[in-house]
Design a protein around this motif. Structure first.
Motif, short mmCIF file in Angstrom:
data_model
loop_
_atom_site.label_atom_id
_atom_site.label_comp_id
_atom_site.label_asym_id
_atom_site.label_seq_id
_atom_site.Cartn_x
_atom_site.Cartn_y
_atom_site.Cartn_z
N SER A 274 -4.27 -8.84 8.81
CA SER A 274 -4.79 -8.31 7.11
C SER A 274 -5.58 -6.91 7.78
N SER A 275 -5.54 -6.80 8.88
CA SER A 275 -5.62 -4.95 9.24
C SER A 275 -4.48 -4.37 9.42
N CYS A 276 -3.13 -4.56 9.17
CA CYS A 276 -2.76 -3.95 10.00
C CYS A 276 -2.36 -2.90 9.05
N SER A 277 -1.35 -1.43 9.14
CA SER A 277 -1.93 -0.79 8.39
C SER A 277 -0.20 -0.71 7.96
N ILE A 278 -0.29 -0.20 6.34
CA ILE A 278 1.16 -0.67 5.85
C ILE A 278 1.39 0.59 5.40
N GLU A 279 1.90 1.56 4.91
CA GLU A 279 2.72 3.04 4.31
C GLU A 279 3.89 2.99 3.57
N ASN A 280 4.62 1.76 2.98
CA ASN A 280 5.26 1.90 2.03
C ASN A 280 5.44 0.13 1.81
N TRP A 281 6.10 0.20 0.54
CA TRP A 281 6.34 -0.98 0.05
C TRP A 281 7.21 -1.58 0.45
N HIS A 282 8.30 -1.55 1.61
CA HIS A 282 9.31 -2.25 2.01
C HIS A 282 7.87 -3.11 3.28
N ASP A 283 7.31 -2.12 3.45
CA ASP A 283 6.57 -2.58 4.89
C ASP A 283 5.67 -3.73 4.30
N ALA A 284 4.90 -3.40 3.11
CA ALA A 284 3.90 -4.04 2.43
C ALA A 284 4.46 -5.54 1.89
N ALA A 285 5.38 -5.45 1.74
CA ALA A 285 6.40 -6.55 1.47
C ALA A 285 6.87 -8.07 2.78
N VAL A 286 6.84 -6.99 4.01
CA VAL A 286 6.80 -7.83 4.96
C VAL A 286 6.21 -8.67 5.30
N HIS A 287 4.94 -7.10 5.80
CA HIS A 287 3.79 -8.00 6.21
C HIS A 287 3.22 -9.01 5.03
N ALA A 288 3.47 -9.03 3.95
CA ALA A 288 2.49 -10.06 2.75
C ALA A 288 3.18 -11.54 2.99
N CYS A 289 4.12 -11.03 3.91
CA CYS A 289 5.27 -12.80 3.70
C CYS A 289 4.60 -12.83 5.79
N ILE A 290 4.28 -12.07 5.81
CA ILE A 290 3.74 -12.86 7.48
C ILE A 290 2.23 -13.32 7.34
N TYR A 291 1.50 -12.39 6.41
CA TYR A 291 0.35 -12.70 6.08
C TYR A 291 -0.22 -13.76 5.30
#
Length: 332
Positions: A274-291
């Protein structure tokens, strides 16, 4: 058109910090009430109702008079709240992404799987795709994402979905189908439209909707994943997990200990994710899946531990008291 989720007055009172009696008075005097009522006449608040009341409640708590802002539209309320300074900006509720679901069977399925709609402002349209006209799209208004049921996917339907995306100003869409050939699936892919069989896997649909949440939040400038998604509530405290680790199951094995350790590890990773930084929509999508999958795995393991504890309730309560009385406890 049926909005989801719908909240009862008790839930709205808890989420706004207002008393139910205050909500009733505001409805009677200022028209700040629920947009819907159940068949039995109970108030049912939509997501838009809730967010509007949160804004009004925040402004009233910061000094505004309810009579002066009751009829003010949302955008003006947000501007007023932001003008109050840092604390005001933090109090502005982030609107959930608006997702439109089209199809009779799809909407019926969603009624049994409303957990998939957590985190979005959903609108259920119980009509076939062929009956959705441009005029109807004007009534619906713009949306962030679209999910369409196409029982027998055809070329005309792939074109209709594309047209519907343009009419609703939607960038993301998902088609659920029962029968389709490779040609039409490729046609959807060329339009950047995802596809899955009907009924969809609840976890897959939840993931796709989570991506909508991430996309909307990142476009508004949120920086951490923990601000983009709502985690499932924790069922066990650290103290309770320590007690569960000392409990033997009816099979005389180490299942309670292993499950408790797994829950602890998943909880730690959930916090890290939940504390991972995200800089663009692709990173957000990948981390959202993990989270999302980490949250789901932790929740399922908690359900498993609850099943074990139900069999050994008295013994577990005794261990819990012992751990609570211990100055250090079993931290291993």
């Amino acid at each position: 058109m049926e909005p989801r989720p719908l909240y009862g007055i008790g839930t709205v009172a808890r989420l706004t910090g207002l008393k139910p009696d205050t909500l009733r008075v505001w409805e009677r005097r200022y028209g700040l009430g629920a947009s819907h009522k159940s068949a039995t006449g109970r108030r049912q608040y939509t997501q838009a109702d809730l967010e509007h009341l949160q804004l009004v409640a925040a402004l009233v708590s910061s000094g505004s008079r309810i009579g002066e802002i009751a009829s003010t539209e949302r955008k003006t309320l947000e501007m007023l709240l932001r003008s109050r300074g840092k604390s005001g900006r933090a109090a502005v509720p982030t609107p959930k992404p608006r997702v439109i679901f089209i199809g009779l069977q799809l909407c019926e399925w969603l009624e049994e799987h409303q957990g998939c709609l957590a985190g979005v402002d959903a609108l259920l349209v119980r009509l076939p795709l062929a009956e959705i006209s441009p005029q109807f799209c004007e009534e619906i208004g713009p949306a962030d994402s679209l999910v369409v049921e196409c029982a027998n996917l055809s070329g005309s339907q792939t074109r209709q979905v594309g047209d519907l995306m343009r009419d609703l100003d939607v960038e993301k869409a998902l088609v659920t189908y029962q029968f389709a050939n490779e040609r039409w699936l490729q046609a959807l892919e060329q339009q950047n439209i995802a596809a899955t069989t009907f009924p969809p896997e609840p976890a897959y649909l939840a993931f796709e909707l989570a991506r909508s949440v991430a996309d909307k939040s990142t476009s508004q400038g949120d920086a951490n994943l923990g601000e983009l998604m709502s985690a499932k509530p924790r069922q066990f405290s650290e103290l309770q997990l320590r007690a569960a680790r000392q409990l033997k199951s009816t099979l005389d094995c180490e299942c309670p200990r292993h499950i408790a350790d797994l829950i602890r590890s998943l909880s730690h990773f959930e916090e890290y994710s939940s504390s991972c930084s995200i800089e663009n929509w692709h990173d957000a999508a990948v981390h959202a899946c993990i989270y999302a999958y980490t949250c789901q795995a932790r929740w399922l393991m908690e359900r498993a531990l609850q099943a074990v504890l139900e069999e050994r309730g008295e013994e577990y309560q005794g261990l819990l008291r012992d751990v609570a009385d211990s100055p250090v406890g079993d931290a291993a």
